[in-house]
Structures are given as C-alpha cells and as structure tokens.
Design a protein around this motif. Structure first.
Motif, short mmCIF file in Angstrom:
data_model
loop_
_atom_site.label_atom_id
_atom_site.label_comp_id
_atom_site.label_asym_id
_atom_site.label_seq_id
_atom_site.Cartn_x
_atom_site.Cartn_y
_atom_site.Cartn_z
N PHE A 1 -0.12 -17.97 -10.01
CA PHE A 1 -0.96 -17.35 -8.98
C PHE A 1 -0.14 -16.91 -7.77
CE2 PHE A 1 -4.60 -19.54 -11.09
CZ PHE A 1 -5.40 -18.42 -11.25
N SER A 2 0.84 -17.72 -7.37
CA SER A 2 1.66 -17.37 -6.21
C SER A 2 2.46 -16.10 -6.47
CB SER A 2 2.59 -18.52 -5.83
OG SER A 2 3.55 -18.74 -6.83
N MET A 3 3.04 -15.98 -7.67
CA MET A 3 3.80 -14.78 -8.01
C MET A 3 2.90 -13.57 -8.21
SD MET A 3 7.04 -15.25 -7.86
CE MET A 3 6.63 -16.12 -6.36
N LEU A 4 1.67 -13.80 -8.68
CA LEU A 4 0.71 -12.70 -8.81
C LEU A 4 0.36 -12.13 -7.44
CD1 LEU A 4 -1.08 -11.10 -10.76
CD2 LEU A 4 -2.86 -12.83 -10.42
N VAL A 5 0.14 -13.03 -6.46
CA VAL A 5 -0.13 -12.59 -5.09
C VAL A 5 1.08 -11.85 -4.52
CG1 VAL A 5 -0.56 -13.39 -2.73
CG2 VAL A 5 -1.82 -14.40 -4.63
N PHE A 6 2.28 -12.42 -4.73
CA PHE A 6 3.51 -11.82 -4.21
C PHE A 6 3.71 -10.41 -4.76
CE2 PHE A 6 8.06 -11.00 -4.27
CZ PHE A 6 8.47 -11.42 -3.03
N CYS A 7 3.61 -10.26 -6.09
CA CYS A 7 3.81 -8.95 -6.71
C CYS A 7 2.74 -7.96 -6.28
CB CYS A 7 3.81 -9.10 -8.23
SG CYS A 7 5.22 -10.03 -8.89
N SER A 8 1.49 -8.42 -6.19
CA SER A 8 0.39 -7.52 -5.79
C SER A 8 0.61 -6.98 -4.38
CB SER A 8 -0.95 -8.27 -5.86
OG SER A 8 -1.19 -8.74 -7.15
N VAL A 9 1.03 -7.86 -3.47
CA VAL A 9 1.25 -7.44 -2.08
C VAL A 9 2.35 -6.39 -2.00
CG1 VAL A 9 2.10 -8.21 0.17
CG2 VAL A 9 0.37 -9.55 -1.02
N TRP A 10 3.46 -6.63 -2.68
CA TRP A 10 4.59 -5.71 -2.57
C TRP A 10 4.37 -4.42 -3.34
CZ3 TRP A 10 8.09 -5.81 1.07
CH2 TRP A 10 8.28 -7.01 1.76
N ILE A 11 3.60 -4.47 -4.43
CA ILE A 11 3.27 -3.22 -5.13
C ILE A 11 2.36 -2.36 -4.26
CG2 ILE A 11 1.96 -2.28 -7.09
CD1 ILE A 11 3.06 -4.63 -8.75
N ALA A 12 1.41 -3.01 -3.57
CA ALA A 12 0.53 -2.27 -2.66
C ALA A 12 1.27 -1.79 -1.42
CB ALA A 12 -0.66 -3.16 -2.25
N MET A 13 2.33 -2.52 -1.04
CA MET A 13 3.07 -2.18 0.17
C MET A 13 3.86 -0.87 0.02
SD MET A 13 6.58 -2.49 1.09
CE MET A 13 7.51 -2.50 2.62
N ILE A 14 4.36 -0.59 -1.19
CA ILE A 14 5.25 0.56 -1.36
C ILE A 14 4.57 1.89 -1.03
CG2 ILE A 14 6.58 1.88 -3.07
CD1 ILE A 14 7.33 -0.83 -4.33
N PRO A 15 3.38 2.21 -1.59
CA PRO A 15 2.74 3.48 -1.18
C PRO A 15 2.33 3.49 0.29
CG PRO A 15 1.28 2.21 -2.62
CD PRO A 15 2.61 1.55 -2.66
N ALA A 16 1.91 2.32 0.81
CA ALA A 16 1.55 2.26 2.23
C ALA A 16 2.77 2.50 3.11
CB ALA A 16 0.92 0.91 2.55
N TYR A 17 3.91 1.96 2.70
CA TYR A 17 5.16 2.13 3.46
C TYR A 17 5.61 3.58 3.45
CZ TYR A 17 9.91 1.04 5.06
OH TYR A 17 11.09 0.97 5.77
N LEU A 18 5.47 4.25 2.30
CA LEU A 18 5.91 5.64 2.18
C LEU A 18 4.98 6.61 2.90
CD1 LEU A 18 6.98 5.69 -1.58
CD2 LEU A 18 8.48 5.62 0.43
N SER A 19 3.73 6.21 3.10
CA SER A 19 2.76 7.13 3.71
C SER A 19 2.66 6.98 5.22
CB SER A 19 1.37 6.91 3.09
OG SER A 19 0.92 5.59 3.34
N THR A 20 3.42 6.05 5.80
CA THR A 20 3.39 5.86 7.26
C THR A 20 4.68 6.35 7.88
OG1 THR A 20 4.16 3.57 6.95
CG2 THR A 20 1.80 3.91 7.20
N ARG A 21 4.64 6.50 9.18
CA ARG A 21 5.82 6.98 9.90
C ARG A 21 6.03 6.13 11.14
NH1 ARG A 21 9.46 10.06 7.97
NH2 ARG A 21 9.82 11.03 10.01
N GLY A 22 7.26 6.14 11.62
CA GLY A 22 7.58 5.51 12.90
C GLY A 22 7.36 4.01 12.93
N LYS A 23 6.76 3.55 14.04
CA LYS A 23 6.59 2.12 14.25
C LYS A 23 5.61 1.50 13.27
CE LYS A 23 3.34 3.23 17.97
NZ LYS A 23 3.09 3.13 19.41
#
Length: 200
Positions: free
Chosen positions: A131-153
C-alpha cells in the motif's frame, strides 16, 4: 545547484530501505521451507547491501548530472509581471533519469511486496509495504503531468506537494497499523498470541 540532487539521493535511500525490508520479508518466508535455496541468504545482511548498492547508483547518476549539466538559477521575465528567480534543472534528461530511477526502485518494491502479500500475517509487513508503494507511485505518476503543465514558482509548489504527500503515504501505511495495535489493541502485541497464530 544541489536542491534536486540531494532530494533525489535522500529519497532513493528511503525507497531503498523499503525495498530492502521487502526483500528481507521475502527471504524470511521463503527460507522456512525444507531444503530451501534461500536459507543460505539468511545469515547475510542483505538489507545493508541493497541500500548501499541502490543508493550508490543514484549518487553516480547525480554526480554525472552535476558534472555534465548542473542545475543553475535563472531569471524568469516573461511568466509574471515581476522577475522570478527560479531553478533551471540544466538537463531534463538527467532530471527525469533521477525520477525514473526512483520510480524503478518503488516499482520493484511494490511488485515484490505484492508477490508475498499472501504469506502468514504474524510477521508479514508485505501488505503495508504494498500500500505504501502504491501511494508513492500514484503520487509521482500524477505529479509528472502536473509538473509539466505549470510554470515558475508553481512548479516548486507541485514538487513540494508530491514530496510531502508521498512521505506521508509511506509513513502512514507502514506505521499506522503498528500504532493502532500498540495503542488500541495492546492485547494482540504478545509473543504468545503471535506464536499461536503461527502454529495455526
């Protein structure tokens, strides 16, 4: 200059520790079978070697990143009406290689823990690790498109949110069951009860 690399190294050590714990659980239960191949691995400190090797690979990746194209500060004049000093990763390839290696470690830990999740529950933490690794992987997979779609701070805010959320997920999934038993079900925390479950 060291912000991303230090984050990568510390997180790799954390995930390597979870992976080493998973491997220890796996070997411990496999070694209980008669004439098991895994018995000869029981006396060795496998967990120490796993953490050292997995962390060293990330250190090498980060050293290569710093020597070839290190992160540096840059001034953003265009995104906002004010000048923003931000971190330029230097090389996107190295940045995503670092994230990819962390993802590989987390995926290995998740798959291994998922394989041994059906073993006896008395000393088995595989379900919590899964469960801990499932949460970890889910967060970082969701983070990548969010990271690429934002700018600046806001890119920094997304990264900080991902770090805090994944850390909280690992801590809660690994330690909440133990805290629950220690505080609310202390009767289940006895050698006699555990031995009885094993015999059953």
């Amino acid at each position: 200059m060291l912000r991303q690399t230090l984050f990568a190294i510390f997180f790799s050590i954390t995930v390597s520790c979870v992976l080493s714990k998973t491997i220890t659980v796996f070997i411990a239960f496999k070694a209980t079978k008669p004439n098991s191949f895994w018995k000869k691995w029981m006396g060795l400190k496998i967990s120490n070697y796993v953490v050292l090797i997995c962390s060293s690979v990330q250190v090498l990746i980060c050293c290569s990143w710093l020597s070839s194209s290190p992160p540096h500060q840059e001034f953003d004049y265009h995104t906002y009406h004010e000048i923003i000093i931000q971190c330029n990763e230097g090389s996107d390839i190295w940045f995503y290689s670092v994230l990819g290696y962390m993802g590989l470690l987390a995926a290995m830990s998740f798959v291994l823990a998922f394989m041994v999740r059906t073993l006896p529950d008395s000393f088995n933490e595989a379900k919590s690790i899964t469960f801990s690794m499932l949460v970890f992987c889910s967060v970082w997979i969701a983070m990548i498109p969010a990271y690429l779609s934002t700018r600046g701070k806001y890119m920094v805010a997304v990264e900080i949110f991902a770090i805090l959320t994944s850390c909280a997920g690992i801590l809660c999934c690994l330690f909440f069951p133990k805290v629950y038993i220690l505080i609310l079900k202390p009767g289940r925390n006895s050698r006699k009860l555990i031995s009885k479950k094993i015999n059953i």
